[in-house]
Write an enzyme that holds these catalytic residues in place. Structure first.
Site, PDB file in Angstrom:
ATOM      1  N   THR A 198      -1.793   5.372   2.524  1.00 16.84           N
ATOM      2  CA  THR A 198      -3.015   4.583   2.401  1.00 16.84           C
ATOM      3  C   THR A 198      -3.068   3.613   3.570  1.00 16.84           C
ATOM      4  OG1 THR A 198      -3.035   4.743  -0.010  1.00 16.84           O
ATOM      5  CG2 THR A 198      -4.285   2.933   0.961  1.00 16.84           C
ATOM      6  N   LEU A 218       0.856  -1.180   0.000  1.00 15.20           N
ATOM      7  CA  LEU A 218       0.000   0.000   0.000  1.00 15.20           C
ATOM      8  C   LEU A 218       0.893   1.231   0.000  1.00 15.20           C
ATOM      9  CD1 LEU A 218      -2.757  -0.856   2.660  1.00 15.20           C
ATOM     10  CD2 LEU A 218      -2.960  -0.982   0.168  1.00 15.20           C
ATOM     11  N   ASP A 219       0.415   2.316  -0.605  1.00 15.95           N
ATOM     12  CA  ASP A 219       1.151   3.580  -0.551  1.00 15.95           C
ATOM     13  C   ASP A 219       1.326   4.014   0.902  1.00 15.95           C
ATOM     14  OD1 ASP A 219       1.034   3.577  -3.308  1.00 15.95           O
ATOM     15  OD2 ASP A 219      -0.696   4.925  -3.407  1.00 15.95           O
ATOM     16  N   LYS A 220       2.333   4.814   1.133  1.00 16.60           N
ATOM     17  CA  LYS A 220       2.671   5.253   2.488  1.00 16.60           C
ATOM     18  C   LYS A 220       1.461   5.807   3.235  1.00 16.60           C
ATOM     19  CE  LYS A 220       5.711   8.448   4.977  1.00 16.60           C
ATOM     20  NZ  LYS A 220       6.800   9.455   4.860  1.00 16.60           N
ATOM     21  N   ARG A 227      -5.694   6.355  -7.371  1.00 15.09           N
ATOM     22  CA  ARG A 227      -5.441   7.798  -7.300  1.00 15.09           C
ATOM     23  C   ARG A 227      -5.350   8.406  -8.700  1.00 15.09           C
ATOM     24  NH1 ARG A 227      -0.290   7.928  -3.475  1.00 15.09           N
ATOM     25  NH2 ARG A 227      -0.670  10.178  -3.535  1.00 15.09           N
TER      26      ARG A 227
END
Length: 296
Positions: free
Chosen positions: A134, A130-132, A232
């Site tokens: 998220t 997951l993105d930082k 996104r």
């Protein structure tokens, strides 16, 4: 060298298949791993070394000792983590915002570092990221065999990840598919963009609620592909960036992109039971809670 011993009761679905076919056809385990297990006589059936042609019976128990010869050294680091599910083969963690999933070079303040600390230094490997900023479900394997199987399941889209997001503006189309290839943005090192020369990317979404006063839409998304920043980028592309997502022109309503990996669903590769694991919201200050309660 560490040995990871795992025990697998044989369910009725595997009755009368051979040990060899279980590894080759059902699990599609890596050939190198299978070869090493055979050479080292590391597979026991009901406590005894067995022929690989032996047929399995419901209620039998396999015991597999997996050497971690090539295990990468990752620094265990203590952080309080929210374990959503765990057994001998895998675990699912609720990732907080501001934490990256795994280390690059010598980083040690990542979710993977925390998971390895929780497991007292034992094997752990993330199956997806997951993105930082998220939050939500991240799946980890606890031994190399489950890692290989879960990796393949993810590639074959047998692991379903469901996301919730708050987009800027009101989406009037209640159900939709965004099919737009994603590539790197040559003008920005970390951004991605929709590009005809990019990799194929498909996002399915449905609207859960709209909030006219705040000019926000609560959506649920699933991914047919797993491109970097896919949700996104796709919602920016259709004119509804995620609220709080400064990288992709979102509003400044929140201190991060309003994106949460709400649920992960798959068939357990060893028990064959369906797992559906949901992550509660853990933001401080809360992002989703007030909208979720109104939607509920």
């Amino acid at each position: 060298m560490i040995d990871n011993k795992i025990k697998i009761p044989i369910p009725k679905e595997w009755n009368d298949i051979s040990v060899q076919d279980l590894f080759k056809l059902k699990w599609q385990a890596p050939k190198k791993l299978v070869h090493n297990l055979r050479m080292e006589k590391s597979v026991l059936l009901n406590g005894e070394v067995t022929l690989w042609t032996e047929s399995l019976k419901t209620g039998d128990q396999l015991e597999i000792s997996i050497s971690e010869k090539d295990k990468k050294t990752i620094q265990p680091t203590y952080f309080s983590i929210d374990i959503l599910y765990e057994d001998d083969h895998l675990l699912v963690v609720n990732k907080p915002a501001t934490m990256i999933t795994h280390p690059n070079v010598d980083e040690k303040n990542t979710l993977l570092n925390a998971v390895i600390y929780y497991l007292n230094g034992s094997y752990a490997s993330h199956i997806h990221r997951l993105d930082k900023n998220t939050t939500g479900t991240v799946l980890f394997a606890k031994h190399p065999l489950s890692h290989a199987i879960l990796d393949r399941m993810l590639e074959e889209r047998k692991i379903k990840r469901t996301y919730w997001a708050l987009t800027d503006g009101l989406l009037h189309k209640k159900v939709g598919i965004i099919n737009a290839p994603i590539g790197r943005d040559r003008h920005h090192s970390t951004r991605r963009r929709v590009s005809n020369t990019g990799q194929s990317a498909v996002t399915d979404y449905r609207v859960l609620s709209t909030f006219p006063k705040e000019q926000l839409t609560l959506i649920e998304c699933t991914l047919r592909t797993g491109r970097t920043h896919q949700i996104r980028v796709h919602f920016q592309h259709i004119g509804h960036p995620l609220a709080g997502d400064k990288l992709y022109d979102g509003s400044s309503l929140f201190n991060r992109q309003a994106l949460h990996a709400r649920k992960i669903t798959f068939i357990h590769p060893f028990s064959l039971k369906k797992l559906e694991i949901q992550a509660p919201f853990i933001d401080e200050p809360a992002i989703f809670d007030r909208f979720f309660k109104r939607n509920d």
